[in-house]
Enzyme design. Structure first.
Site, PDB file in Angstrom:
ATOM      1  N   ASP A 188       0.854  -1.191   0.000  1.00  0.00           N
ATOM      2  CA  ASP A 188       0.000   0.000   0.000  1.00  0.00           C
ATOM      3  C   ASP A 188       0.889   1.239   0.000  1.00  0.00           C
ATOM      4  OD1 ASP A 188      -1.739   2.095   0.397  1.00  0.00           O
ATOM      5  OD2 ASP A 188      -2.928   1.096   1.930  1.00  0.00           O
ATOM      6  N   HIS A 193       0.637   7.911   3.838  1.00  0.00           N
ATOM      7  CA  HIS A 193       1.322   7.204   4.918  1.00  0.00           C
ATOM      8  C   HIS A 193       2.839   7.448   4.933  1.00  0.00           C
ATOM      9  CE1 HIS A 193      -2.482   5.193   5.476  1.00  0.00           C
ATOM     10  NE2 HIS A 193      -2.461   4.780   4.224  1.00  0.00           N
ATOM     11  N   ILE A 208      -0.103   9.154   8.530  1.00  0.00           N
ATOM     12  CA  ILE A 208      -0.804   8.262   9.450  1.00  0.00           C
ATOM     13  C   ILE A 208      -0.477   6.808   9.136  1.00  0.00           C
ATOM     14  CG2 ILE A 208      -2.666   9.900   9.844  1.00  0.00           C
ATOM     15  CD1 ILE A 208      -4.387   8.260   7.894  1.00  0.00           C
ATOM     16  N   GLY A 211      -4.674   1.735   8.236  1.00  0.00           N
ATOM     17  CA  GLY A 211      -5.681   1.085   9.067  1.00  0.00           C
ATOM     18  C   GLY A 211      -5.505  -0.414   9.120  1.00  0.00           C
TER      19      GLY A 211
END
Length: 284
Positions: A188, A193, A208, A211
């Site tokens: 990903d 990120h 961040i 998830g």
């Protein structure tokens, strides 16, 4: 271009054939933070090639089509966020192999103008050689800018309610400040990120954590604390993503056990905020 329900329901991304090696298996475990204590033999089983085992949530990074919401031309992909994730395991994964991921749209819910839309998808992961079904991953994505296209407003998925009692097990794991930079190497590569400028544009003080990384940490909490370290005992796990995590924060997973059902949630200790909620897992 607004969502065309029939057209989007019929949209079929190309199947993804993916080979993975023991290197990828270990890298995924390292991305979740396993091996932070290199002398912990329980975690070494997933980060060292001798007797290597596979974490049960590894399939969430296999056979995934990239940027396909963008390719439809009907979804404002820059405002799509991951709302829910569920994984059902049908067989054990080997440390290396080749799989085929097949993704389809299951349903689209119109929450109304200014309220967004829910996009339900399902991905089957099969052994490329035998065709055996290994895992089924279902996701809910929230398209924040795409409501009001005239679709049905329901039904939506039921929320799993957590028990009203003190947790039976609690697991804490401080994430590494480099966690997102490591986890993204499992596939990903969203710059949210990694790139501080992209994160700031999206309204975050820094990049961040994925998830699905937090999701994997919660799954390891269940395997480690309840399944006695045996990854084969976890048969399914689903959760709602309720708030972002910043790399370096401490995750606390609270777990309740009722026979074969594990209810759970995960919070960030430093900010006292729940980041995974309404978690439901099945164990044997």
């Amino acid at each position: 271009m607004p969502i065309d329900y029939d057209k989007l329901m019929a949209w079929k991304p190309d199947d993804v054939v993916q080979s993975y090696s023991s290197h990828d298996t270990m890298l995924y475990a390292l991305g979740l933070g396993l091996g932070s204590d290199p002398t912990d033999r329980n975690e070494l089983r997933f980060t060292y090639e001798e007797g290597l085992q596979v974490l049960p949530t590894f399939p969430v990074v296999l056979g995934t089509p990239s940027t396909w919401w963008r390719e439809t031309g009907m979804v404002d992909w820059q405002h799509v966020v991951h709302g829910e994730q569920h994984l059902k395991l049908h067989a054990r994964f080997k440390p290396e192999g080749e799989v085929i991921g097949s993704t389809r749209v299951v349903d689209i819910i119109d929450k109304g103008p200014g309220r967004g839309a829910l996009l339900y998808t399902e991905r089957s992961v099969r052994d490329a050689r035998t065709g055996e079904l290994l895992a089924t991953a279902t996701s809910t994505s929230f398209a924040r800018k795409d409501g009001g296209f005239g679709g049905a407003s329901g039904p939506t998925k039921e929320v799993h309610l957590l028990p009203d009692r003190a947790a039976d097990f609690v697991f804490e794991r401080q994430t590494s400040p480099r966690a997102a930079l490591i986890y993204r190497l499992s596939g990903d590569y969203n710059p949210l990120h990694a790139d501080p400028d992209v994160a700031a544009t999206a309204g975050f003080r820094q990049p961040i954590l994925h998830g699905l990384c937090t999701y994997g940490v919660a799954a390891w909490a269940i395997v480690s604390e309840i399944c006695e370290g045996n990854p084969g005992r976890l048969k399914s796990i689903g959760v709602r993503f309720s708030s972002p995590v910043y790399p370096g924060e401490t995750l606390q997973t609270q777990m309740w056990v009722d026979k074969s059902v594990v209810s759970f949630r995960t919070r960030v200790i430093e900010r006292d905020v729940v980041v995974l909620n309404n978690g439901h897992a099945e164990i044997i």
